[in-house]
Enzyme design. Sequence first.
Site, short mmCIF file in Angstrom:
data_model
loop_
_atom_site.label_atom_id
_atom_site.label_comp_id
_atom_site.label_asym_id
_atom_site.label_seq_id
_atom_site.Cartn_x
_atom_site.Cartn_y
_atom_site.Cartn_z
N ASP A 7 -1.07 -0.84 8.00
CA ASP A 7 -0.65 0.56 7.91
C ASP A 7 0.84 0.62 7.56
OD1 ASP A 7 -0.72 3.43 8.42
OD2 ASP A 7 0.33 2.96 10.29
N ASP A 9 3.19 3.98 7.84
CA ASP A 9 4.05 4.80 8.69
C ASP A 9 3.79 4.53 10.17
OD1 ASP A 9 6.23 6.49 8.23
OD2 ASP A 9 5.11 8.19 9.04
MG LIG Z 1 0.61 4.89 11.07
#
Ligand SMILES: [Mg+2]
Length: 262
Positions: A7, A9
């Site tokens: 991932d 962010d």
């Molecule tokens: Mg995230």
Amino acid sequence: MTALLIDLDGTMVHGNRMIEGADQFIRMCRDRQIPFLFVTNNSSRTPEAIADMLSGMGIKTAGEEICTSAQAAAQYVSRKRPGAKVYCVGEEGLQQALVSAGLQLVEEQPDYVIQGIDRHFTYAKLSAAMQWIMQGAAFIITNPDVQLPTHEGLIPGAGTIGAAIEAASQTRPVVIGKPSGILMDYALNRLGIKAEQAVVIGDNMLTDIAAGAAAGCRTALVMTGVTTSSNMEQHIQTAGIRPDYVCSRLNELWGDCLSPGK
Ligand SMILES: [Mg+2]
């Protein structure tokens, strides 16, 4: 062999700032020849634009290393109906992904309505999307997140626009982005690996870890984003699943799920 679906962010970056140690983590993946992809629900930017942003922060990245929900949506549709006509509610990243997959962007009589974040969303677009779905177009959303954290607080996410179209058309969409397994399956395919070989790394139980589990991957939760030691148990309860690994920072994974020989 282990490969990683990572991932962005809350895991690699906070908005436009790199999370400490993220560059070192990626360097070690490259040194040890561990295949990886960055996997994001963000459909607004092209993979190249996201790679440029990461490179600018010191995480040298190529566009091919980014996997977006826009690309997964485009492939999902083009496999079901090559060359389909699409009414797109979205920004450049989604439009470009749809065109690259050989789909036609149209304003009238679409086969599909595909929606991502659109910061120029209007009542007219809502009306058009509603009308086409009610006339039989299939409804697809790239990202179900209703809120988006920024350094200035929460703003409406792509999922809020999708929810408006869903309410107006009285139609449940097909969800491509996390927590759906469709984005993860797309990423696994791009790496040419099986789910059992992959570890999904992310900060969010309800999206990253849920999507990883849905796709049959191992999962690793990091505490650099939305999950903290104080809310973790609550998030685990809500998600109804437990991550395989929990670590406070990315680099702790080296001693745990990424130890030599695994
Ligand atoms: Mg995230």
